[in-house]
Design an enzyme around this catalytic site. Structure first.
Site, PDB file in Angstrom:
ATOM      1  N   GLN A  93       0.836  -1.186   0.000  1.00 19.13           N
ATOM      2  CA  GLN A  93       0.000   0.000   0.000  1.00 19.13           C
ATOM      3  C   GLN A  93       0.886   1.257   0.000  1.00 19.13           C
ATOM      4  O   GLN A  93       1.889   1.290  -0.706  1.00 19.13           O
ATOM      5  CB  GLN A  93      -0.953  -0.087   1.201  1.00 19.13           C
ATOM      6  CG  GLN A  93      -1.805  -1.362   1.153  1.00 19.13           C
ATOM      7  CD  GLN A  93      -2.855  -1.443   2.230  1.00 19.13           C
ATOM      8  OE1 GLN A  93      -3.534  -0.470   2.552  1.00 19.13           O
ATOM      9  NE2 GLN A  93      -3.008  -2.615   2.815  1.00 19.13           N
ATOM     10  N   ILE A  97       8.523  -3.945   3.052  1.00 20.85           N
ATOM     11  CA  ILE A  97       8.864  -4.776   1.898  1.00 20.85           C
ATOM     12  C   ILE A  97       7.764  -4.639   0.849  1.00 20.85           C
ATOM     13  O   ILE A  97       6.576  -4.760   1.163  1.00 20.85           O
ATOM     14  CB  ILE A  97       9.004  -6.257   2.308  1.00 20.85           C
ATOM     15  CG1 ILE A  97      10.179  -6.425   3.276  1.00 20.85           C
ATOM     16  CG2 ILE A  97       9.195  -7.154   1.081  1.00 20.85           C
ATOM     17  CD1 ILE A  97      10.314  -7.823   3.837  1.00 20.85           C
ATOM     18  N   GLY A  98       8.170  -4.375  -0.371  1.00 28.85           N
ATOM     19  CA  GLY A  98       7.226  -4.315  -1.486  1.00 28.85           C
ATOM     20  C   GLY A  98       7.945  -4.711  -2.759  1.00 28.85           C
ATOM     21  O   GLY A  98       8.857  -4.003  -3.200  1.00 28.85           O
ATOM     22  N   SER A 134      12.826  -1.274   2.360  1.00 28.36           N
ATOM     23  CA  SER A 134      13.285   0.020   2.861  1.00 28.36           C
ATOM     24  C   SER A 134      13.515  -0.104   4.360  1.00 28.36           C
ATOM     25  O   SER A 134      12.630  -0.542   5.099  1.00 28.36           O
ATOM     26  CB  SER A 134      12.272   1.131   2.550  1.00 28.36           C
ATOM     27  OG  SER A 134      10.994   0.833   3.081  1.00 28.36           O
ATOM     28  N   CYS A 140       1.498   1.498   4.955  1.00 26.74           N
ATOM     29  CA  CYS A 140       1.133   0.114   4.623  1.00 26.74           C
ATOM     30  C   CYS A 140      -0.298  -0.221   5.041  1.00 26.74           C
ATOM     31  O   CYS A 140      -0.645  -1.392   5.226  1.00 26.74           O
ATOM     32  CB  CYS A 140       2.109  -0.867   5.254  1.00 26.74           C
ATOM     33  SG  CYS A 140       3.819  -0.586   4.745  1.00 26.74           S
TER      34      CYS A 140
END
Length: 247
Positions: A89, A162-163, A176, A192
């Site tokens: 998100q 995390i993405g 990140s 998120c």
């Protein structure tokens, strides 16, 4: 709550080919970073380039993943908002946050998306342990979390997000880690999509380190999980955007 995750058994290539490792100085613009990642991921999938971990810092911005909700952007005019094809998100990127973009060939690493995310979480947890910070995972929440009993019995804050995205089984985007960003910048979004918990950083936890020290910890923790990594002669081109200050 679940206990800290034990060391991950590994997400290595069977041929032990080293991953290139590059660090870009200064602030790297988000859109050009995405363009570079997409081009590199395509080249990896075609066999024209090798795997790469790319460490950057961005100017202050909000990034909207594929699951982002409009209501979670609380201050739409505060920083530039970039739509992103990564999972997740809304998140914040800015100075003092180490962003690690991973362009890895999962065809050579088992083609297991869930194991890949677990490996990323375990990587960050292992890096944090070098500073005596206990990072943990939560089954219902992707990312790495730190318990904050000093702020409340059930309080825990996110220290790393995390993405990732996969295309032809090659990853891009990544993780990140909050080293020493301005945590007030996170208040312009619901990070998120989670409002019940906060956001922290190494600096907020009393760990005063510079970015090279964080990078060294990330490199040391990376190799036991993902395999050898070597510095590239030239980092990817830096994209320089002016820094937008918070009002």
């Amino acid at each position: 709550m679940s206990p800290p995750v034990s060391p991950f058994p590994g997400f290595r290539r069977p041929d032990s080919t080293a991953v290139a490792w590059a660090v870009s100085p200064g602030l790297t613009g988000y859109d050009s970073a995405v363009t570079f990642m997409e081009e590199r991921a395509a080249a990896i999938a075609d066999g024209r380039a090798g795997e790469l971990v790319w460490l950057v810092e961005h100017p202050p911005l909000y990034s909207a993943g594929v699951s982002s909700k409009a209501a979670d952007l609380l201050q739409p005019d505060r920083f530039p908002v970039h739509r992103s094809g990564r999972g997740g998100q809304y998140t914040y990127h800015g100075p003092g946050q180490r962003v690690a973009y991973l362009m890895l060939d999962l065809r050579e690493r088992g083609r297991d998306t869930r194991a890949f995310v677990t490996a990323l979480e375990s990587w960050i947890i292992a890096a944090l342990a070098r500073f005596n910070v206990v990072g943990e995972t939560r089954g219902e929440r992707v990312g790495v979390w730190v318990r904050r009993p000093d702020l409340g019995v059930d309080r825990e804050d996110k220290i790393a997000a995390i993405g990732v995205k996969l295309r032809r089984w090659v990853s891009f985007h990544g993780v990140s880690l909050n080293v020493a960003p301005d945590l007030d910048h996170f208040t312009g979004i619901v990070p998120c999509g989670i409002s019940r918990h906060g956001v922290t950083s190494l600096a907020d936890l009393g760990v005063a380190i510079d970015m090279p020290s964080a990078d060294e910890a990330l490199a040391e923790a990376f190799r036991p999980i993902f395999g050898p990594a070597d510095a590239e002669a030239e980092p990817p081109p830096r994209l320089e955007a002016s820094v937008v200050r918070s009002p």
